[in-house]
Scaffold this active site. Structure first.
Site, PDB file in Angstrom:
ATOM      1  N   ASP A   1     -10.843   2.370   4.234  1.00 31.01           N
ATOM      2  CA  ASP A   1     -11.092   0.855   3.881  1.00 31.01           C
ATOM      3  C   ASP A   1     -12.626   0.549   3.855  1.00 31.01           C
ATOM      4  OD1 ASP A   1      -9.019  -0.843   3.846  1.00 31.01           O
ATOM      5  OD2 ASP A   1      -8.506  -0.649   6.045  1.00 31.01           O
TER       6      ASP A   1
ATOM      7  N   LYS B   1       0.930  -1.297   0.016  1.00 30.14           N
ATOM      8  CA  LYS B   1      -0.024  -0.050   0.130  1.00 30.14           C
ATOM      9  C   LYS B   1       0.798   1.191  -0.166  1.00 30.14           C
ATOM     10  CE  LYS B   1      -3.958  -2.709   2.115  1.00 30.14           C
ATOM     11  NZ  LYS B   1      -4.535  -2.931   3.303  1.00 30.14           N
TER      12      LYS B   1
ATOM     13  N   GLN C   1      -4.376  -1.867   9.693  1.00 31.88           N
ATOM     14  CA  GLN C   1      -4.390  -3.169   8.901  1.00 31.88           C
ATOM     15  C   GLN C   1      -5.061  -4.165   9.977  1.00 31.88           C
ATOM     16  OE1 GLN C   1      -3.492  -3.654   5.692  1.00 31.88           O
ATOM     17  NE2 GLN C   1      -3.680  -5.972   5.927  1.00 31.88           N
TER      18      GLN C   1
HETATM   19  N1  GUN Z   1      -6.694  -7.322   6.284  1.00 38.64           N
HETATM   20  C1  GUN Z   1      -7.143  -7.869   5.146  1.00 38.64           C
HETATM   21  N2  GUN Z   1      -7.573  -7.296   4.165  1.00 38.64           N
HETATM   22  C2  GUN Z   1      -7.704  -5.844   4.525  1.00 38.64           C
HETATM   23  C3  GUN Z   1      -7.997  -4.602   4.230  1.00 38.64           C
HETATM   24  O1  GUN Z   1      -8.368  -4.619   2.857  1.00 38.64           O
HETATM   25  N3  GUN Z   1      -7.581  -3.541   4.870  1.00 38.64           N
HETATM   26  C4  GUN Z   1      -7.322  -3.632   6.348  1.00 38.64           C
HETATM   27  N4  GUN Z   1      -7.112  -2.728   7.055  1.00 38.64           N
HETATM   28  N5  GUN Z   1      -6.863  -5.071   6.660  1.00 38.64           N
HETATM   29  C5  GUN Z   1      -7.130  -6.164   5.965  1.00 38.64           C
END
Ligand code: GUN
Length: 292
Positions: A119, A52, A96
């Site tokens: 998100d 990211k 995350q």
């Molecule tokens: N864990 C697995 N997929 C995601 C996501 O798209 N965002 C976040 N913050 N954690 C995750």
């Protein structure tokens, strides 16, 4: 069979975002700034968060990576969330997941300002999604919708089975694909661990979305000739032929399923890059919506 190439589609989106950043820069406007909080050292989470941050660099967004040890307290994490909520320089941020067991994931998610929740996990954003009101869509389902749209996959009137009912993927995607939109207008069956006749349902479906996190779960006998397959699985499995010692495996047994499909996403290079592209789109929107 054609590959639904998430990597190429995400690259096209990144190019559009790069141009948007450039024109903002030349107009003397603010550059989007995404922050990511990572707790602990889980290999998968670290890979995703790094990807990211790298995507931000490629597009020209600013980014901040905030790392905590596994044993960080819930209070300390919540304090950081409040700080980011109030930081005018941060347009959007993510925490995350998964978080360690001693931290209440829902409490942390609810503490994020919905206007910065890129998100799309906050109950306000999920509620807006259900009602088709403006808000942030969760990145993975939004990425899948964008992948279908940009590759002209017909979804209207199709039977779609989703395997897995997670809050992050299966449940929101079931709503997005069933509403009156393009892509959308599917007849969706959301299946899970208690579904009795999953194989039969899948074998009759025009579109299969596999989001269960079990490598190779979808086998050729579960797939109709000409079906569209979207594989959301990204499980790390041991692979000594790789330098890292592991390989990413999808939920679909690709080699035997691919010959039967009209379209199929690879793993890696399918849904993963699209998730990141959606997050970037949400971050740019967050900045614009907040009047910057
Ligand atoms: N864990 C697995 N997929 C995601 C996501 O798209 N965002 C976040 N913050 N954690 C995750």
């Amino acid at each position: 069979m054609q590959l639904l190439d998430g990597k190429a589609t995400a690259e096209a989106i990144r190019e559009e975002l790069r141009e948007a950043v450039e024109s903002r820069k030349s107009a003397g406007k603010k550059i989007p700034h995404l922050a990511a909080i990572l707790v602990g050292s889980d290999g998968g989470s670290l890979t995703y968060v790094n990807a990211k941050v790298k995507a931000c660099d490629h597009i020209g967004f600013d980014s901040s990576l905030i790392k905590y040890e596994y044993y960080v307290t819930e209070e300390e994490l919540l304090n950081k969330v409040h700080e980011l909520n109030n930081d005018d320089n941060i347009d959007g941020f993510i925490v995350q997941l998964p978080l360690p067991d001693h931290i209440d994931e829902l409490k942390v998610t609810k503490a994020i300002d919905p206007k910065k929740d890129v998100d799309g996990f906050h109950p306000t954003n999920l509620g807006n999604m259900v009602l088709s009101l403006p808000g942030f869509l969760p990145a993975t389902p939004a990425g899948i919708m964008e992948l279908l749209k940009r590759n002209n996959i017909e979804t209207s009137g199709k039977d779609c089975v989703i395997i897995g009912r997670s809050n992050i993927v299966g449940t929101p995607l079931s709503i997005m694909l069933s509403r009156n939109s393009n892509p959308g207008n599917c007849t969706v069956t959301l299946t899970h661990s208690r579904t009795k006749n999953l194989k039969e349902i899948a074998a009759k479906s025009d579109i299969i979305i596999a989001a269960i996190g079990i490598p190779g779960f979808v086998t050729a006998d579960m797939v109709k000739e000409g079906a569209v397959i979207v594989d959301v699985g990204t499980t790390r499995v041991s692979d000594q032929s790789k330098k890292s010692g592991w390989a990413l495996k999808g939920d679909v047994l690709f080699d035997e399923v691919a010959p039967k499909c009209s379209y199929i996403t690879p793993v890696p290079g399918g849904v993963g890059p699209m998730t990141i592209a959606s997050l970037m789109i949400n971050t740019l929107r967050a900045m614009e919506l907040n009047g910057k």
